[in-house]
Design a protein around this motif. Structure first.
Motif, PDB file in Angstrom:
ATOM      1  N   ARG A 105       0.813  -1.221   0.000  1.00  0.00           N
ATOM      2  CA  ARG A 105       0.000   0.000   0.000  1.00  0.00           C
ATOM      3  C   ARG A 105       0.846   1.270   0.000  1.00  0.00           C
ATOM      4  O   ARG A 105       0.552   2.225   0.712  1.00  0.00           O
ATOM      5  CB  ARG A 105      -0.987   0.007   1.152  1.00  0.00           C
ATOM      6  N   LEU A 106       1.881   1.264  -0.833  1.00  0.00           N
ATOM      7  CA  LEU A 106       2.716   2.450  -0.992  1.00  0.00           C
ATOM      8  C   LEU A 106       2.047   3.413  -1.957  1.00  0.00           C
ATOM      9  O   LEU A 106       1.271   3.020  -2.821  1.00  0.00           O
ATOM     10  CB  LEU A 106       4.096   2.062  -1.507  1.00  0.00           C
TER      11      LEU A 106
ATOM     12  N   TYR B 119     -11.292   4.597  -1.360  1.00  0.00           N
ATOM     13  CA  TYR B 119     -11.882   3.795  -0.294  1.00  0.00           C
ATOM     14  C   TYR B 119     -10.965   2.651   0.111  1.00  0.00           C
ATOM     15  O   TYR B 119     -11.368   1.499   0.225  1.00  0.00           O
ATOM     16  CB  TYR B 119     -13.272   3.261  -0.683  1.00  0.00           C
ATOM     17  N   ASN B 120      -9.676   2.972   0.256  1.00  0.00           N
ATOM     18  CA  ASN B 120      -8.644   2.055   0.729  1.00  0.00           C
ATOM     19  C   ASN B 120      -8.393   0.886  -0.220  1.00  0.00           C
ATOM     20  O   ASN B 120      -7.907  -0.150   0.187  1.00  0.00           O
ATOM     21  CB  ASN B 120      -8.977   1.544   2.133  1.00  0.00           C
ATOM     22  N   THR B 121      -8.764   1.010  -1.481  1.00  0.00           N
ATOM     23  CA  THR B 121      -8.449  -0.020  -2.459  1.00  0.00           C
ATOM     24  C   THR B 121      -7.690   0.620  -3.610  1.00  0.00           C
ATOM     25  O   THR B 121      -7.929   1.772  -3.971  1.00  0.00           O
ATOM     26  CB  THR B 121      -9.713  -0.697  -3.023  1.00  0.00           C
ATOM     27  N   ASN B 122      -6.804  -0.130  -4.193  1.00  0.00           N
ATOM     28  CA  ASN B 122      -5.978   0.335  -5.297  1.00  0.00           C
ATOM     29  C   ASN B 122      -6.726   0.121  -6.612  1.00  0.00           C
ATOM     30  O   ASN B 122      -7.543  -0.785  -6.726  1.00  0.00           O
ATOM     31  CB  ASN B 122      -4.661  -0.437  -5.288  1.00  0.00           C
ATOM     32  N   GLY B 123      -6.434   0.930  -7.613  1.00  0.00           N
ATOM     33  CA  GLY B 123      -7.025   0.760  -8.933  1.00  0.00           C
ATOM     34  C   GLY B 123      -6.544  -0.498  -9.632  1.00  0.00           C
ATOM     35  O   GLY B 123      -7.253  -1.085 -10.432  1.00  0.00           O
ATOM     36  N   LEU B 124      -5.348  -0.930  -9.317  1.00  0.00           N
ATOM     37  CA  LEU B 124      -4.797  -2.163  -9.880  1.00  0.00           C
ATOM     38  C   LEU B 124      -5.051  -3.315  -8.916  1.00  0.00           C
ATOM     39  O   LEU B 124      -4.618  -3.275  -7.771  1.00  0.00           O
ATOM     40  CB  LEU B 124      -3.282  -2.036 -10.066  1.00  0.00           C
ATOM     41  N   ARG B 125      -5.770  -4.322  -9.356  1.00  0.00           N
ATOM     42  CA  ARG B 125      -5.929  -5.496  -8.501  1.00  0.00           C
ATOM     43  C   ARG B 125      -4.818  -6.501  -8.773  1.00  0.00           C
ATOM     44  O   ARG B 125      -4.209  -7.010  -7.852  1.00  0.00           O
ATOM     45  CB  ARG B 125      -7.282  -6.159  -8.741  1.00  0.00           C
TER      46      ARG B 125
ATOM     47  N   MET C 221      12.204   6.222 -13.079  1.00  0.00           N
ATOM     48  CA  MET C 221      10.856   6.726 -13.289  1.00  0.00           C
ATOM     49  C   MET C 221      10.059   6.430 -12.017  1.00  0.00           C
ATOM     50  O   MET C 221      10.182   5.352 -11.443  1.00  0.00           O
ATOM     51  CB  MET C 221      10.250   6.013 -14.500  1.00  0.00           C
ATOM     52  N   ARG C 222       9.255   7.374 -11.560  1.00  0.00           N
ATOM     53  CA  ARG C 222       8.434   7.185 -10.362  1.00  0.00           C
ATOM     54  C   ARG C 222       6.979   7.078 -10.778  1.00  0.00           C
ATOM     55  O   ARG C 222       6.446   7.944 -11.459  1.00  0.00           O
ATOM     56  CB  ARG C 222       8.616   8.338  -9.393  1.00  0.00           C
ATOM     57  N   ILE C 223       6.339   5.994 -10.332  1.00  0.00           N
ATOM     58  CA  ILE C 223       4.940   5.731 -10.650  1.00  0.00           C
ATOM     59  C   ILE C 223       4.117   5.967  -9.393  1.00  0.00           C
ATOM     60  O   ILE C 223       4.410   5.409  -8.337  1.00  0.00           O
ATOM     61  CB  ILE C 223       4.761   4.289 -11.159  1.00  0.00           C
ATOM     62  N   HIS C 224       3.076   6.809  -9.502  1.00  0.00           N
ATOM     63  CA  HIS C 224       2.198   7.131  -8.376  1.00  0.00           C
ATOM     64  C   HIS C 224       0.889   6.362  -8.531  1.00  0.00           C
ATOM     65  O   HIS C 224       0.302   6.329  -9.608  1.00  0.00           O
ATOM     66  CB  HIS C 224       1.897   8.631  -8.334  1.00  0.00           C
ATOM     67  N   PHE C 225       0.424   5.791  -7.425  1.00  0.00           N
ATOM     68  CA  PHE C 225      -0.834   5.053  -7.412  1.00  0.00           C
ATOM     69  C   PHE C 225      -1.928   5.908  -6.799  1.00  0.00           C
ATOM     70  O   PHE C 225      -1.653   6.893  -6.149  1.00  0.00           O
ATOM     71  CB  PHE C 225      -0.701   3.774  -6.560  1.00  0.00           C
ATOM     72  N   TYR C 226      -3.153   5.493  -6.993  1.00  0.00           N
ATOM     73  CA  TYR C 226      -4.238   6.144  -6.289  1.00  0.00           C
ATOM     74  C   TYR C 226      -5.014   5.080  -5.519  1.00  0.00           C
ATOM     75  O   TYR C 226      -5.079   3.929  -5.904  1.00  0.00           O
ATOM     76  CB  TYR C 226      -5.164   6.921  -7.222  1.00  0.00           C
ATOM     77  N   TYR C 227      -5.568   5.499  -4.410  1.00  0.00           N
ATOM     78  CA  TYR C 227      -6.378   4.630  -3.568  1.00  0.00           C
ATOM     79  C   TYR C 227      -7.741   5.282  -3.395  1.00  0.00           C
ATOM     80  O   TYR C 227      -7.843   6.458  -3.092  1.00  0.00           O
ATOM     81  CB  TYR C 227      -5.724   4.415  -2.199  1.00  0.00           C
TER      82      TYR C 227
END
Length: 127
Positions: A20-21, A64-70, A56-62
């Motif tokens: 969960r980074l 409701y505490n879930t990631n877009g990538l499963r 390269m730095r990749i930013h994720f989004y969360y």
């Protein structure tokens, strides 16, 4: 020995997602940048930035505490490239995952490849 930058990028993304980074640093190559751009346009990533000519730095989004990538999974490797014809893409096997392909028209996802009637070699699948 040839290093597979794409497999390294996918492994680092999966580990960062499990922990969960908010972002992860990966090696910068043109192939990885094109795939990150496609994942960004499809809504799986928040953003990515090129720090220098090697990173390269990749930013994720969360949400409701879930990631877009499963699940991000590598289909082809440098030693074994999985070529898919258009009739294979239209089968029921690929209905639940978004598959990305390298074709003559460039990097396409499953819907674009079917619309353009293009086969190619499968790189990764996203659930």
């Amino acid at each position: 020995m040839k290093f597979n930058n794409l497999a390294d990028m996918i492994a680092r993304i999966n580990v960062a997602k499990r922990r969960r980074l908010w972002h992860v640093n990966v090696r910068y190559t043109e192939e990885c940048a094109k795939i990150a751009t496609k994942l960004l346009l499809d809504g799986y990533l928040r953003n990515f930035e090129i720090l220098d000519n090697k990173t390269m730095r990749i930013h994720f989004y969360y949400h409701y505490n879930t990631n877009g990538l499963r699940e991000l999974r590598l289909i082809s490797s440098p030693g074994f490239k999985r070529y898919l014809k258009i009739r294979d893409l239209k089968s029921k096997y690929f209905t639940f995952a978004n598959v990305y392909l390298w074709t003559n028209a460039g990097l396409l996802d499953l819907k674009e490849a079917i619309a353009k009637n293009q086969g190619g070699y499968a790189i990764l699948s996203v659930n």
